[in-house]
Design a protein around this motif. Sequence first.
Motif, PDB file in Angstrom:
ATOM      1  N   ARG A 287       0.841  -1.215   0.000  1.00 52.82           N
ATOM      2  CA  ARG A 287       0.000   0.000   0.000  1.00 52.82           C
ATOM      3  C   ARG A 287       0.871   1.259   0.000  1.00 52.82           C
ATOM      4  O   ARG A 287       0.564   2.246  -0.688  1.00 52.82           O
TER       5      ARG A 287
ATOM      6  N   THR B  13      -3.720  -4.644  -2.065  1.00 54.75           N
ATOM      7  CA  THR B  13      -3.853  -5.401  -0.818  1.00 54.75           C
ATOM      8  C   THR B  13      -4.519  -6.747  -1.076  1.00 54.75           C
ATOM      9  O   THR B  13      -4.070  -7.795  -0.594  1.00 54.75           O
TER      10      THR B  13
ATOM     11  N   LYS C  35      -4.753   1.004  -3.640  1.00 52.24           N
ATOM     12  CA  LYS C  35      -4.349   0.411  -2.369  1.00 52.24           C
ATOM     13  C   LYS C  35      -5.241  -0.772  -2.004  1.00 52.24           C
ATOM     14  O   LYS C  35      -4.760  -1.795  -1.495  1.00 52.24           O
ATOM     15  N   VAL C  36      -6.524  -0.656  -2.267  1.00 52.09           N
ATOM     16  CA  VAL C  36      -7.441  -1.769  -1.975  1.00 52.09           C
ATOM     17  C   VAL C  36      -7.117  -2.971  -2.866  1.00 52.09           C
ATOM     18  O   VAL C  36      -7.043  -4.111  -2.394  1.00 52.09           O
TER      19      VAL C  36
ATOM     20  N   ILE D 206     -13.533  -8.190  -4.826  1.00 51.01           N
ATOM     21  CA  ILE D 206     -13.256  -6.762  -4.656  1.00 51.01           C
ATOM     22  C   ILE D 206     -12.505  -6.242  -5.875  1.00 51.01           C
ATOM     23  O   ILE D 206     -12.811  -5.176  -6.412  1.00 51.01           O
TER      24      ILE D 206
END
Length: 256
Positions: A149, A173, A169-170, A227
């Motif tokens: 991140r 990760t 960043k999501v 996601i």
Amino acid sequence: MIAVASDPVCRLTVATKVAGRTSILTVGGVLDSTTYRSLRDTIIKAALDQPEAVIVDITELTVPAESALAVFTSARWHVGRWPEVPIVLVCRHSRGRNTVHRNGVARYLPVFATVESALADLSRHGSPRYRQRARAQLPAKVASLKRARDLAREWLTAWSQAESIPVAKVIVTALVENVLAHTETSPDIRMETDGKTVTVAVTDGDPAPAVFREDAGINGVPTGLRIVAALSRAWGNAPTPSGKTVWAVIAPENRL
């Protein structure tokens, strides 16, 4: 620079030469069911190194079953959405070029009589859009999640892509977490931007493709690769000779 690689039983050899920013693969030996995957993954790996183009010289390649020529369209399919590196074929004898055309491969990959003519054609059509790139090898430790991140923030800030930082960043990760949870290898992360989109890619040493798990999440909230799919324009797997690369493209509509 020239490098030579071969499959374990030496039925296929690939000599790699870099000319400017173009990778030239000279393939020899036999293309069949035992060497198909090795050649496909070698071509994909060359494209993932992100040269301006990959030229594959198949003049000395023996193909007992013409259906095996689908290896080239398969490689192109894997890199078509990312990293969008052109793959072209060269065969110095007309018999081979005719075979490529007869099997429909030339509809997806251009075929030339010489490396020089392929390079000239690529030069006439110009280079792909300039991309800024960065890459880092991280250890197989939980601490790599935070490091990934941090790198996303540092790289995208430097590239004036701050609006993409939250979603990047999501995604990074989720991809690194997937490597740590489902493989025993270290994540290799890379990011790039062409000024319009941002691509996040993570390579690991496990050849099993990344797929959705049956669990859709807690109370319907997506987790993991769901996601990634929800927050990106496109995502996918690209096999490599030693594992795979999972990538996701972040477009302006994906910004949080």
